[in-house]
Design a protein around this motif. Sequence first.
Motif, short mmCIF file in Angstrom:
data_model
loop_
_atom_site.label_atom_id
_atom_site.label_comp_id
_atom_site.label_asym_id
_atom_site.label_seq_id
_atom_site.Cartn_x
_atom_site.Cartn_y
_atom_site.Cartn_z
N ASP A 24 12.66 21.26 -87.37
CA ASP A 24 12.01 22.28 -88.20
C ASP A 24 11.49 23.47 -87.41
N ALA A 25 11.21 23.29 -86.12
CA ALA A 25 10.61 24.38 -85.34
C ALA A 25 11.20 24.47 -83.94
N PRO A 26 12.51 24.74 -83.83
CA PRO A 26 13.11 24.89 -82.50
C PRO A 26 12.55 26.11 -81.78
N ASN A 27 12.52 26.03 -80.45
CA ASN A 27 11.98 27.14 -79.65
C ASN A 27 12.94 28.30 -79.52
N ASP A 28 14.24 28.00 -79.54
CA ASP A 28 15.23 29.06 -79.29
C ASP A 28 16.54 28.72 -80.00
N THR A 29 17.50 29.61 -79.85
CA THR A 29 18.77 29.44 -80.57
C THR A 29 19.55 28.23 -80.06
N PHE A 30 19.43 27.90 -78.79
CA PHE A 30 20.14 26.73 -78.26
C PHE A 30 19.67 25.46 -78.94
N VAL A 31 18.35 25.25 -78.98
CA VAL A 31 17.80 24.04 -79.60
C VAL A 31 18.09 24.03 -81.09
N ALA A 32 17.97 25.19 -81.74
CA ALA A 32 18.24 25.28 -83.18
C ALA A 32 19.66 24.85 -83.49
N ASP A 33 20.61 25.26 -82.68
CA ASP A 33 22.01 24.98 -82.95
C ASP A 33 22.40 23.59 -82.49
N PHE A 34 21.68 23.04 -81.49
CA PHE A 34 22.05 21.74 -80.95
C PHE A 34 21.45 20.60 -81.76
N ILE A 35 20.23 20.77 -82.24
CA ILE A 35 19.60 19.74 -83.07
C ILE A 35 20.00 19.98 -84.51
N GLY A 36 21.03 19.30 -84.96
CA GLY A 36 21.56 19.59 -86.28
C GLY A 36 22.31 20.91 -86.22
N GLU A 37 22.96 21.24 -87.29
CA GLU A 37 23.74 22.47 -87.32
C GLU A 37 22.87 23.59 -87.86
N ALA A 38 22.97 24.78 -87.27
CA ALA A 38 22.18 25.92 -87.73
C ALA A 38 23.05 27.16 -87.79
N ASN A 39 22.86 27.95 -88.84
CA ASN A 39 23.45 29.28 -88.91
C ASN A 39 22.47 30.26 -88.28
N LEU A 40 22.93 31.08 -87.37
CA LEU A 40 22.07 32.05 -86.69
C LEU A 40 22.43 33.45 -87.17
N LEU A 41 21.47 34.08 -87.84
CA LEU A 41 21.69 35.39 -88.45
C LEU A 41 20.76 36.43 -87.85
N ALA A 42 21.32 37.57 -87.49
CA ALA A 42 20.50 38.67 -87.02
C ALA A 42 19.68 39.22 -88.19
N CYS A 43 18.41 39.51 -87.94
CA CYS A 43 17.53 40.04 -88.98
C CYS A 43 16.55 41.03 -88.36
N ILE A 44 15.79 41.69 -89.21
CA ILE A 44 14.74 42.61 -88.77
C ILE A 44 13.41 42.14 -89.36
N ILE A 45 12.42 41.98 -88.51
CA ILE A 45 11.07 41.71 -89.01
C ILE A 45 10.48 43.06 -89.41
N VAL A 46 10.29 43.25 -90.71
CA VAL A 46 9.83 44.56 -91.21
C VAL A 46 8.32 44.60 -91.40
N ALA A 47 7.68 43.44 -91.46
CA ALA A 47 6.22 43.41 -91.62
C ALA A 47 5.68 42.10 -91.10
N VAL A 48 4.50 42.16 -90.51
CA VAL A 48 3.79 40.96 -90.06
C VAL A 48 2.46 40.92 -90.80
N GLU A 49 2.23 39.83 -91.53
CA GLU A 49 1.03 39.69 -92.35
C GLU A 49 0.31 38.42 -91.95
N GLY A 50 -0.60 38.53 -90.96
CA GLY A 50 -1.28 37.36 -90.44
C GLY A 50 -0.29 36.43 -89.75
N ASP A 51 -0.21 35.19 -90.23
CA ASP A 51 0.73 34.21 -89.65
C ASP A 51 2.12 34.31 -90.25
N MET A 52 2.29 35.17 -91.23
CA MET A 52 3.57 35.28 -91.92
C MET A 52 4.29 36.57 -91.54
N ALA A 53 5.60 36.55 -91.75
CA ALA A 53 6.42 37.74 -91.48
C ALA A 53 7.36 37.96 -92.66
#
Length: 357
Positions: free
Chosen positions: A233-262
């Motif tokens: 649920d909370a991999p540190n980086d793309t390697f761990v995300a993709d290695f622990i189970g399958e993960a789709n890695l998509l480029a995105c833009i963080i447009v706003a940060v609201e406290g602990d949320m983005a």
Amino acid sequence: MSEPTISSKAAPVRFEGVSKVFGKDVVAVDAIDLHVDAGKLVTLLGPSGCGKTTTLRMIAGLEMASSGRIFIGDRDVTTLPATDRDVTMVFQSYALFPHMTVLENVRYGLTFSGFGKEEARSRAQAGLDLVGLKGFGGRLPSELSGGQQQRVAVARALVLEPQVLLFDEPLSNLDAKLRRQVREDIRAIQQDLGLTVVYVTHDQEEALAVSDEIVVMRNAAIAQKGTPRELYDAPNDTFVADFIGEANLLACIIVAVEGDMAVIEIEGYRYRLPGRSLPAGPATLAVRPSRIRFGDDTGIPATISKATYVGVRMEYTLTGAFGQVFAVQDDVDDPLEPGTEVRMTFAERGPVLLPGG
């Protein structure tokens, strides 16, 4: 729920800055710090050549550390040979003696550990009972299935009552159904007896199924350590995300940060999720195939390019300006056909923000 009992012999394992270098410059393990609690099953997981098997062999004393210190319990075992360490290893090849009966195989190690003939026999029989092979003692290994042979190897290790039990790819020679059964057996025995176990595999599903903690290794170092759910649920980086189970890695833009949320944006579609202390700007979104949803009006434009029925679910490949993603859906009664235009959205929980973009 009460805490599981820990065997009186189970001991923690600790690495302090341990490295292993072969030859002049081949670094197999690079200054790792590692702690395995007594009575826990910790899996070393990673691709071939990452250092996991070398780490296991250094615990066993089959390889000596080039630098750093290794402790089993309070004892510094860094320079001790394998014969002076209270550990046993279960190999992927089983390593059973073909000319000996099952009972003789299990009893073999006990006879070299100072046990009398009758006590060794009694302990060996108890070990076979423990792994579900009561009545099989008189058979030869060739008369057993692969799963049964692996259980004999486990029994042979268990009867020695080691401080630490090591498994090196123990299920790799079994078919899928047997792998599932034997891994459940190993986990049940480990929990029932409160053993300290260090387990090596390259199979992510196997690691998730048996482990209290997983240590993901990459390029001779530890990439991340945590419980199966933490890593999934909370991999540190793309390697761990993709290695622990399958993960789709998509480029995105963080447009706003609201406290602990983005709030992120992908092709005009906005999605709110935990920000993980990342600043506004380019980032990567890791999305598990099961967390992708199909909408009609809102979402990211995509096309179904491949649809595969696998019995309990449908598997889809989607393409779009974002590239290609893999998704799974439970609805097998009304599958989408290749060429169908959809809007791709994400489940309310699950996708994870990672650095980079």
